[in-house]
Design a protein around this motif. Structure first.
Motif, short mmCIF file in Angstrom:
data_model
loop_
_atom_site.label_atom_id
_atom_site.label_comp_id
_atom_site.label_asym_id
_atom_site.label_seq_id
_atom_site.Cartn_x
_atom_site.Cartn_y
_atom_site.Cartn_z
N GLN A 140 1.02 -1.16 0.32
CA GLN A 140 0.34 0.21 0.18
C GLN A 140 0.73 1.08 -0.17
O GLN A 140 1.54 1.36 0.67
CB GLN A 140 -1.01 0.30 1.25
CG GLN A 140 -1.74 -0.62 0.87
CD GLN A 140 -2.53 -1.39 2.51
OE1 GLN A 140 -2.43 -0.20 3.22
NE2 GLN A 140 -3.58 -2.37 2.51
N TYR A 141 0.94 1.96 -0.81
CA TYR A 141 1.66 2.85 -1.42
C TYR A 141 1.05 4.32 -1.28
O TYR A 141 -0.12 4.14 -2.35
CB TYR A 141 2.78 3.56 -2.49
CG TYR A 141 3.31 1.82 -2.51
CD1 TYR A 141 5.14 1.55 -1.97
CD2 TYR A 141 2.88 0.40 -2.46
CE1 TYR A 141 5.89 1.05 -2.34
CE2 TYR A 141 3.95 -0.65 -3.17
CZ TYR A 141 4.99 -0.14 -2.44
OH TYR A 141 6.23 -0.71 -2.65
N ALA A 142 1.39 5.15 -0.62
CA ALA A 142 0.67 7.08 -0.18
C ALA A 142 1.44 7.96 -0.48
O ALA A 142 2.44 8.20 -0.07
CB ALA A 142 -0.30 7.23 1.05
N PHE A 143 1.12 8.93 -1.44
CA PHE A 143 1.73 10.33 -1.45
C PHE A 143 0.75 11.42 -1.37
O PHE A 143 -0.54 11.41 -1.65
CB PHE A 143 2.05 10.21 -2.58
CG PHE A 143 2.88 8.19 -3.46
CD1 PHE A 143 4.31 8.54 -3.20
CD2 PHE A 143 2.58 7.44 -4.03
CE1 PHE A 143 5.18 7.00 -3.46
CE2 PHE A 143 3.25 6.42 -4.44
CZ PHE A 143 4.10 6.15 -3.73
N VAL A 144 1.26 12.21 -1.02
CA VAL A 144 0.85 13.34 -0.48
C VAL A 144 1.70 14.92 -1.32
O VAL A 144 2.91 15.20 -0.76
CB VAL A 144 0.55 13.95 1.08
CG1 VAL A 144 -0.04 15.61 0.96
CG2 VAL A 144 -0.18 13.49 1.78
N ASN A 145 0.99 15.35 -2.01
CA ASN A 145 1.61 16.18 -2.73
C ASN A 145 3.42 15.90 -3.85
O ASN A 145 3.98 16.86 -3.76
CB ASN A 145 2.52 17.87 -2.07
CG ASN A 145 0.72 18.04 -2.21
OD1 ASN A 145 -0.21 17.92 -2.75
ND2 ASN A 145 0.66 19.49 -1.66
N GLY A 146 3.18 14.91 -3.88
CA GLY A 146 4.65 13.99 -4.46
C GLY A 146 5.16 13.03 -3.68
O GLY A 146 6.22 13.04 -4.14
N ARG A 147 4.72 13.76 -2.13
CA ARG A 147 5.98 13.45 -1.03
C ARG A 147 5.28 11.54 -0.56
O ARG A 147 4.57 11.81 -0.43
CB ARG A 147 5.99 14.04 -0.21
CG ARG A 147 6.60 13.24 1.34
CD ARG A 147 6.36 14.03 2.53
NE ARG A 147 6.61 16.34 2.19
CZ ARG A 147 7.57 16.88 2.02
NH1 ARG A 147 8.59 15.94 2.29
NH2 ARG A 147 7.58 17.82 1.72
N PRO A 148 6.58 10.28 -0.58
CA PRO A 148 5.53 9.57 0.08
C PRO A 148 6.08 9.31 1.56
O PRO A 148 6.79 9.89 1.92
CB PRO A 148 7.15 9.00 -0.53
CG PRO A 148 7.50 8.86 -1.43
CD PRO A 148 7.34 10.67 -1.50
N VAL A 149 4.13 8.97 1.99
CA VAL A 149 4.21 9.19 2.83
C VAL A 149 3.70 8.21 3.78
O VAL A 149 3.18 6.43 2.94
CB VAL A 149 2.98 10.20 3.67
CG1 VAL A 149 4.01 11.56 3.18
CG2 VAL A 149 1.95 9.67 3.01
N GLN A 150 3.94 7.51 4.96
CA GLN A 150 3.08 6.23 5.87
C GLN A 150 2.20 6.40 7.00
O GLN A 150 2.93 6.43 8.33
CB GLN A 150 4.47 5.18 6.46
CG GLN A 150 5.12 5.22 5.02
CD GLN A 150 6.21 4.55 5.56
OE1 GLN A 150 7.09 4.75 6.44
NE2 GLN A 150 6.34 2.74 5.19
N ASP A 151 1.44 7.54 6.53
CA ASP A 151 0.59 8.32 7.09
C ASP A 151 -0.98 7.53 7.84
O ASP A 151 -0.92 6.39 7.10
CB ASP A 151 -0.04 9.11 6.91
CG ASP A 151 -1.40 10.89 7.45
OD1 ASP A 151 -0.16 10.91 8.01
OD2 ASP A 151 -2.89 10.08 7.13
N LYS A 152 -0.35 7.19 9.40
CA LYS A 152 -2.18 6.35 9.91
C LYS A 152 -3.68 6.60 8.70
O LYS A 152 -4.08 5.72 8.91
CB LYS A 152 -2.12 6.00 10.98
CG LYS A 152 -0.65 5.75 11.80
CD LYS A 152 -0.81 5.64 13.09
CE LYS A 152 0.43 4.75 14.06
NZ LYS A 152 0.52 5.45 15.71
N LEU A 153 -3.42 8.01 9.45
CA LEU A 153 -5.22 8.46 8.39
C LEU A 153 -5.53 7.53 6.91
O LEU A 153 -5.84 6.75 7.52
CB LEU A 153 -5.51 9.72 8.73
CG LEU A 153 -6.70 10.35 7.93
CD1 LEU A 153 -7.35 9.87 8.82
CD2 LEU A 153 -5.78 11.77 7.50
#
Length: 605
Positions: A248-261
């Motif tokens: 599972q891969y998530a990106f915020v404004n192109g930034r890779p994140v590992q956000d719990k939400l």
């Protein structure tokens, strides 16, 4: 105690404890710097899991001597000036290089594209060793050796070289997905070379490089927007799942994140479609105004905080569920691959043909095969209880052991085909345009009942049927107390219960759409499930979960023989029902086998 000013070296080493936790952290920071410099080619080399050597080379904008001298000092950066409300780069804190230089042997060689020569700077244990001209290609080469040599206690907390090398690989994969226009090469003495050629704007092609070609065949595109927040990416069909959340891969404004939400939203979006202990495969990218998200939560910059977390969660859950309802019912291509692997060509030497007359039509103890016309003298069975099925188109009936269709007759045009047989009184075999489908009748009907209950919950109270004689269920007193706390919510589902003494529950009404139901088993399972919830919370948030439990108890059971019109009605209802590709527990309801796959089994392709 005397208060004193800490030395710059010690300050950097303390900062390094937060920024550089392991070799993968250093790799992440250096790759981010290369991307911020506009690199289109990044090469990473490691040795000893990154502890002995970590080298990152890029063809970015490069630096001159003055830039290099500042780059190894804390809080020196080219990426922000006066505010944190408009961060549009991956790095911005100005801590990575001085932190690395304080705990390792760091050297940087760089050259601007418009410069005749390059410059090299070396730092070891926080001290600058030299700053001198060097022969360099345009771009930057950062080399880190003997990581944590200046803080040897940190080495004891690192994992094995293989584990640290794998962590660096994961960092490169995440960066590669976020930037498909960049070519990444990962090599070294501790690994085999991994290369991700640039795919330009074709994000799905890059995802296939990282997640495997199967992801391309099992991915559903996402494209949604709500109040200025855009969500794009791809979500895997529910039956294409994995044993952990590493895919599972998530990106915020192109930034890779590992956000719990975000991870929680993914889990919620796939509720009742993924088996327990399994995880969906998804790549999500959020784009929003930088002022609406705080990326300065932790020095590692892997966590973010949204100004409106409810809006973000709602967007993700809604978009993924809409995509699954639109295209998530199809079976994963890996199901057919698994089926092909399970087949064995030829006969088994130990097989013995039964004596003549040993088997008679319809008398085999296990009844392994029944044609779609209820063949072998089978008696017609009752229709599905409680769930209204659409009338099925009349299909020509096949005779036992004969071809089911004439050569002139066109093949069925339904997506799930036309029922041809029921085997082992649980699996429906249907013929499609270009292959066959095998349906688990219990799993499929369970999903249909659940979706009918879910739809009814949104509009009105479910109709119930009054039991002529109430069913008395003996339970521990505390279970009875919990059930009665939620009696009103259960009534809305068509399940009417009353207290019958201190240790028993009387079931007076059951949901009409379930038909005949095992009230004892249903009440006991509901009691167990409610015991796991916070009893102070209302049942309203759990109604769909209760509906899924009821659907399981009220679905057509395995071992029930079906008439051809019932089998075809089930197929037609599946085609019209969202999420019918998997049951409420996430198991697949059908597997599709293409004609080309069947021909491969016989060596014809």
């Amino acid at each position: 105690m005397v208060i004193r000013q800490l030395s710059e070296t010690l300050i950097n080493q303390i900062a390094a404890g937060e920024v550089i936790e392991r070799p993968a952290s250093a790799a992440k920071e250096l790759i981010e710097n290369a991307l911020d410099a506009g690199a289109t080619r990044i090469e990473i080399a490691t040795s000893g899991g990154g502890k002995g050597l970590l080298r990152v080379s890029d063809n970015g904008s490069g630096m001159d001597a003055a830039d290099l001298e500042l780059a190894v000092k804390r809080h020196c950066t080219s990426k922000i000036s006066t505010t944190l409300d408009d961060i549009r780069t991956l790095g911005f804190r100005g801590e990575a290089l001085p932190s690395i230089g304080s705990v390792a042997k760091l050297s940087i060689s760089s050259r601007r594209k418009d410069s005749a020569g390059g410059t090299e700077i070396a730092v070891a244990g926080g001290k600058i060793l030299h700053l001198r001209p060097s022969a360099s290609n345009p771009g930057t080469i950062v080399e880190v050796r003997d990581l944590f040599f200046a803080t040897p206690a940190r080495l004891k907390f690192l994992k094995t070289e293989k584990a640290e090398a794998a962590a660096i690989t994961e960092v490169v994969k995440r960066m590669a997905i976020a930037f498909p226009g960049v070519r990444f090469v990962l090599s070294g003495t501790d690994r085999s070379t991994l290369e991700f050629p640039a795919t330009g704007e074709d994000h799905l092609a890059r995802m296939a490089q990282v997640l495997g070609k199967e992801f391309r065949d099992n991915a559903i595109e996402l494209d949604a927007e709500r109040e200025g927040i855009a969500l794009t990416g791809f979500a895997g069909v529910p039956t294409f799942n994995r044993g952990n959340s590493a895919h599972q891969y998530a990106f915020v404004n192109g930034r890779p994140v590992q956000d719990k939400l975000i991870l929680s939203a993914i889990r919620g979006a796939y509720a009742e479609t993924i088996p327990a202990g399994r995880y969906p495969v998804a790549v999500l990218s959020l784009s929003l105004d930088p002022a609406l998200v705080d990326v300065n939560v932790h020095p590692a910059k892997s966590d973010v905080r949204f100004r409106d977390p409810g809006l973000v969660r709602g967007l993700i859950v809604g978009a993924v569920r809409e995509a699954l309802a639109r295209d998530g019912s199809r079976a994963a291509t890996t199901g057919a691959d698994g089926m092909l692997r399970s087949f064995r060509s030829g006969f088994q030497p130990g097989y013995q043909r039964p004596a003549q007359g040993a088997w008679s039509a319809g008398t085999s103890p296990s009844r392994p095969f029944q044609t779609a016309n209820g063949g072998f003298g089978a008696r017609p069975q009752a229709s599905f209880d409680g769930l209204s099925m659409p009338a099925a188109r009349a299909e020509p009936q096949a005779q036992p052991w004969q071809q089911s269709r004439s050569a002139e007759e066109p093949p069925p045009r339904y997506p799930l085909g036309a029922a041809r047989a029921q085997i082992h009184e649980n699996y429906i075999v249907a013929q499609t345009d270009d292959g066959l489908v095998i349906v688990d009748q219990h799993a499929a009907h369970e999903r249909l009942v659940f979706e009918a209950m879910r739809k009814a919950l949104q509009s009105t109270q479910l109709p119930s049927q009054v039991l002529l004689i109430p069913e008395i269920v003996d339970l521990p007193e505390e279970d009875c107390d919990r059930l009665m706390m939620h009696a009103e919510g259960l009534k809305g589902l068509g399940l009417a219960i009353e207290r019958f003494g201190p240790g028993a529950i009387a079931v007076r009404e059951t949901p009409a759409m379930l038909g005949e139901v095992d009230a004892q088993g249903l009440i006991r399972q509901l009691a167990d499930e409610i015991a796991e919830w916070d009893t102070a919370s209302g049942l309203s948030a759990k109604l769909e979960y209760v509906a899924a439990t009821m659907a399981c108890h009220g679905s057509v059971r395995s071992g029930r023989r079906l008439r051809p019109e019932e089998m075809n009605a089930l197929l037609r209802q599946m085609e019209m029902t969202p999420g019918s590709g998997q049951c409420n527990h996430g198991r697949p309801t059908y597997i599709e086998l293409k004609l080309s796959d069947i021909e491969r089994l016989f060596g014809r392709s």
